[in-house]
Design a protein around this motif. Structure first.
Motif, PDB file in Angstrom:
ATOM      1  N   ASP A  57     -19.031  12.614 -58.971  1.00 31.07           N
ATOM      2  CA  ASP A  57     -19.723  11.802 -57.872  1.00 31.07           C
ATOM      3  C   ASP A  57     -20.399  12.178 -56.453  1.00 31.07           C
ATOM      4  OD1 ASP A  57     -17.514  12.145 -56.382  1.00 31.07           O
ATOM      5  OD2 ASP A  57     -16.396  10.174 -56.319  1.00 31.07           O
ATOM      6  N   SER A  58     -19.597  13.444 -56.558  1.00 28.34           N
ATOM      7  CA  SER A  58     -20.602  14.603 -55.207  1.00 28.34           C
ATOM      8  C   SER A  58     -22.239  13.831 -55.138  1.00 28.34           C
ATOM      9  CB  SER A  58     -20.050  15.688 -55.069  1.00 28.34           C
ATOM     10  OG  SER A  58     -20.366  16.536 -56.338  1.00 28.34           O
ATOM     11  N   LEU A  59     -22.539  14.038 -56.094  1.00 21.87           N
ATOM     12  CA  LEU A  59     -24.014  13.047 -56.060  1.00 21.87           C
ATOM     13  C   LEU A  59     -24.289  12.225 -54.463  1.00 21.87           C
ATOM     14  CD1 LEU A  59     -25.269  10.036 -57.372  1.00 21.87           C
ATOM     15  CD2 LEU A  59     -23.462  11.403 -59.615  1.00 21.87           C
ATOM     16  N   GLY A  60     -22.874  11.280 -54.439  1.00 19.72           N
ATOM     17  CA  GLY A  60     -23.507  10.033 -53.467  1.00 19.72           C
ATOM     18  C   GLY A  60     -23.160  11.351 -52.062  1.00 19.72           C
ATOM     19  N   MET A  61     -23.068  11.884 -52.124  1.00 18.54           N
ATOM     20  CA  MET A  61     -24.104  13.231 -50.891  1.00 18.54           C
ATOM     21  C   MET A  61     -24.521  14.098 -50.804  1.00 18.54           C
ATOM     22  SD  MET A  61     -19.042  13.630 -50.183  1.00 18.54           S
ATOM     23  CE  MET A  61     -19.276  14.051 -48.330  1.00 18.54           C
ATOM     24  N   VAL A  62     -24.478  14.496 -51.767  1.00 16.40           N
ATOM     25  CA  VAL A  62     -25.570  15.901 -52.239  1.00 16.40           C
ATOM     26  C   VAL A  62     -26.678  15.141 -52.238  1.00 16.40           C
ATOM     27  CG1 VAL A  62     -24.262  17.466 -52.873  1.00 16.40           C
ATOM     28  CG2 VAL A  62     -25.040  16.776 -54.872  1.00 16.40           C
ATOM     29  N   CYS A  63     -26.772  14.251 -52.892  1.00 14.50           N
ATOM     30  CA  CYS A  63     -28.200  13.446 -53.708  1.00 14.50           C
ATOM     31  C   CYS A  63     -29.052  12.386 -53.122  1.00 14.50           C
ATOM     32  CB  CYS A  63     -28.328  13.181 -55.300  1.00 14.50           C
ATOM     33  SG  CYS A  63     -27.669  14.389 -56.223  1.00 14.50           S
ATOM     34  N   GLN A  64     -28.012  11.594 -52.980  1.00 14.61           N
ATOM     35  CA  GLN A  64     -28.143   9.863 -51.576  1.00 14.61           C
ATOM     36  C   GLN A  64     -28.357  10.225 -50.896  1.00 14.61           C
ATOM     37  OE1 GLN A  64     -25.200   7.796 -54.696  1.00 14.61           O
ATOM     38  NE2 GLN A  64     -26.860   7.597 -56.199  1.00 14.61           N
ATOM     39  N   GLY A  65     -27.556  11.271 -50.090  1.00 13.96           N
ATOM     40  CA  GLY A  65     -27.159  11.124 -48.753  1.00 13.96           C
ATOM     41  C   GLY A  65     -26.067  10.049 -48.070  1.00 13.96           C
ATOM     42  N   HIS A  66     -25.483   9.994 -48.582  1.00 17.48           N
ATOM     43  CA  HIS A  66     -24.398   9.309 -48.328  1.00 17.48           C
ATOM     44  C   HIS A  66     -23.340  10.257 -47.488  1.00 17.48           C
ATOM     45  CE1 HIS A  66     -25.160   5.614 -50.150  1.00 17.48           C
ATOM     46  NE2 HIS A  66     -24.580   6.024 -51.379  1.00 17.48           N
ATOM     47  N   ASN A  67     -22.163   9.966 -46.387  1.00 16.40           N
ATOM     48  CA  ASN A  67     -21.740  10.743 -46.022  1.00 16.40           C
ATOM     49  C   ASN A  67     -19.974  10.936 -47.103  1.00 16.40           C
ATOM     50  OD1 ASN A  67     -22.751  11.211 -43.780  1.00 16.40           O
ATOM     51  ND2 ASN A  67     -22.198   8.864 -42.370  1.00 16.40           N
ATOM     52  N   SER A  68     -19.974   9.860 -48.442  1.00 16.12           N
ATOM     53  CA  SER A  68     -18.877  10.317 -48.234  1.00 16.12           C
ATOM     54  C   SER A  68     -19.736   9.622 -50.065  1.00 16.12           C
ATOM     55  CB  SER A  68     -17.796   9.243 -47.959  1.00 16.12           C
ATOM     56  OG  SER A  68     -18.436   7.936 -48.474  1.00 16.12           O
ATOM     57  N   THR A  69     -18.438   9.834 -51.001  1.00 11.65           N
ATOM     58  CA  THR A  69     -18.232   9.191 -52.619  1.00 11.65           C
ATOM     59  C   THR A  69     -17.826   8.205 -52.226  1.00 11.65           C
ATOM     60  OG1 THR A  69     -16.589  10.387 -53.462  1.00 11.65           O
ATOM     61  CG2 THR A  69     -17.566  12.140 -53.606  1.00 11.65           C
ATOM     62  N   ILE A  70     -17.797   7.540 -51.557  1.00 15.11           N
ATOM     63  CA  ILE A  70     -17.390   5.736 -52.009  1.00 15.11           C
ATOM     64  C   ILE A  70     -18.467   5.022 -52.128  1.00 15.11           C
ATOM     65  CG2 ILE A  70     -16.506   3.599 -50.490  1.00 15.11           C
ATOM     66  CD1 ILE A  70     -14.180   5.541 -49.762  1.00 15.11           C
ATOM     67  N   PRO A  71     -19.183   5.331 -51.399  1.00 15.20           N
ATOM     68  CA  PRO A  71     -20.512   3.745 -51.701  1.00 15.20           C
ATOM     69  C   PRO A  71     -20.776   4.347 -53.333  1.00 15.20           C
ATOM     70  CG  PRO A  71     -20.737   4.889 -49.814  1.00 15.20           C
ATOM     71  CD  PRO A  71     -20.111   6.252 -50.901  1.00 15.20           C
ATOM     72  N   VAL A  72     -21.003   4.808 -53.939  1.00 16.35           N
ATOM     73  CA  VAL A  72     -21.864   5.202 -55.248  1.00 16.35           C
ATOM     74  C   VAL A  72     -20.872   4.439 -56.770  1.00 16.35           C
ATOM     75  CG1 VAL A  72     -21.540   7.175 -57.695  1.00 16.35           C
ATOM     76  CG2 VAL A  72     -21.402   8.789 -55.026  1.00 16.35           C
ATOM     77  N   THR A  73     -21.794   4.133 -57.188  1.00 18.21           N
ATOM     78  CA  THR A  73     -21.994   3.258 -58.465  1.00 18.21           C
ATOM     79  C   THR A  73     -21.335   3.343 -59.312  1.00 18.21           C
ATOM     80  OG1 THR A  73     -23.862   2.433 -58.445  1.00 18.21           O
ATOM     81  CG2 THR A  73     -22.630   1.264 -56.684  1.00 18.21           C
ATOM     82  N   LEU A  74     -20.846   2.866 -60.535  1.00 21.15           N
ATOM     83  CA  LEU A  74     -20.999   3.314 -61.951  1.00 21.15           C
ATOM     84  C   LEU A  74     -22.810   3.172 -62.983  1.00 21.15           C
ATOM     85  CD1 LEU A  74     -19.109   3.494 -64.363  1.00 21.15           C
ATOM     86  CD2 LEU A  74     -19.358   1.233 -64.674  1.00 21.15           C
TER      87      LEU A  74
END
Ligand code: KIV
Length: 281
Positions: A57-74
């Motif tokens: 779910d680090s993809l939330g940070m490295v692919c999606q540009g979020h500041n944490s993994t919390i916004p990543v959805t199923l």
């Protein structure tokens, strides 16, 4: 550090299974894990001989540009797991694909089963969940229903708000005891792998010795874990902003992405990476 990439012979090796993972643990062969989020990088990781690909779910940070993994959805995790599974299938089909369960997708055993089933049907062979004692019944629930589980202790990024930042865990006597107890509980519940993130090297070595049927995979946890994981972008040296102390840029000694991944595999197998004094606490 000078690590020469050695050419693996992935075509000759059979696909990894939970059985071969446990054999590596029993034989003391170091286990290599890298993150990948798409088909191409997953195929290269397979070619390089990586045993486990984590669709983190680090993809939330490295692919999606979020500041944490919390916004990543199923749904994001399902999509990227499918992409990785296609890439691996087109290559040698060797690594175990580990699907990360995102924040809020495993609050109860039943919800965890539904979320895990989504990732398994997308191509994951195993799922990863963050947490200790409270998760043990969920781990048992999943394993009983045919879903192999990897735990994740120490710095658990989905809990960054309760932990108060991305900090080393298990530094106090109480914290260390809790990490040891949680590790044993997860193993007893059936977890066959356990990511230890930002845990003092001496403690993760102790936990690794205490576990017999669960392979510890360290990140910022010293050289004595059963295996090592790095985030792809960190080991390719393309991470923007603060690079974690535990990371190492394998591109510096190998001009190609395949070479960098091979160098990582080789360095982990020969215990040249990580170096406790440089990459751990
Ligand atoms: O999501 C991820 O990449 C992870 C690793 C840092 C272990 O959980």
């Amino acid at each position: 550090m000078s690590v020469q990439p050695s050419a693996p012979e992935p075509g000759k090796r059979p696909a990894m299974t939970m059985h071969s993972l446990m054999k590596m643990l029993a034989d003391g062969e170091k286990i290599t894990m890298l993150t990948a989020y798409d088909a191409t990088f997953a195929a290269v990781a397979d070619l390089a001989g990586v045993e486990i690909i984590l669709v983190g779910d680090s993809l939330g940070m490295v692919c999606q540009g979020h500041n944490s993994t919390i916004p990543v959805t199923l749904e994001s995790m399902r999509y990227h797991t499918e992409c990785v599974a296609r890439g691996v299938q087109k290559q040698n089909g060797r690594p175990i694909i580990l699907g990360d369960m995102p924040f809020g997708s495993y609050a109860t055993p039943e919800q965890a089963f539904q979320s895990a089933a989504t990732l398994m049907q997308a191509g994951a062979h195993m799922v990863k969940l963050e947490g200790g004692a409270w998760l043990a019944p969920t781990v048992e629930f999943l394993v009983t229903r045919g879903i192999p589980v990897c735990g994740h202790l120490g710095l658990t990024p989905q809990s960054v708000n309760t932990l108060g930042g991305y900090r080393v865990q298990g530094r106090t006597e109480t914290g260390a005891q809790k990490l040891m107890q949680d590790s044993l509980l997860l193993q007893n519940a059936g977890a066959q792998a356990l990511v230890l993130e930002m845990v003092p090297a001496a403690l993760s070595a102790e936990i690794t010795r205490a576990l017999t049927t669960c392979a510890t995979i360290g990140i910022g946890a010293g050289v004595d874990t059963a295996g090592q994981i790095l985030v792809l972008h960190d080991m390719l040296g393309v991470t923007q902003g603060k690079v974690p102390k535990f990371a190492y840029n394998f591109m510096t000694e190998s001009g190609t992405i395949l070479g960098a991944m091979q160098a990582f595999v080789q360095a982990v197998k020969t215990q040249k990476f990580p170096v406790n004094e440089l990459h751990a606490w």
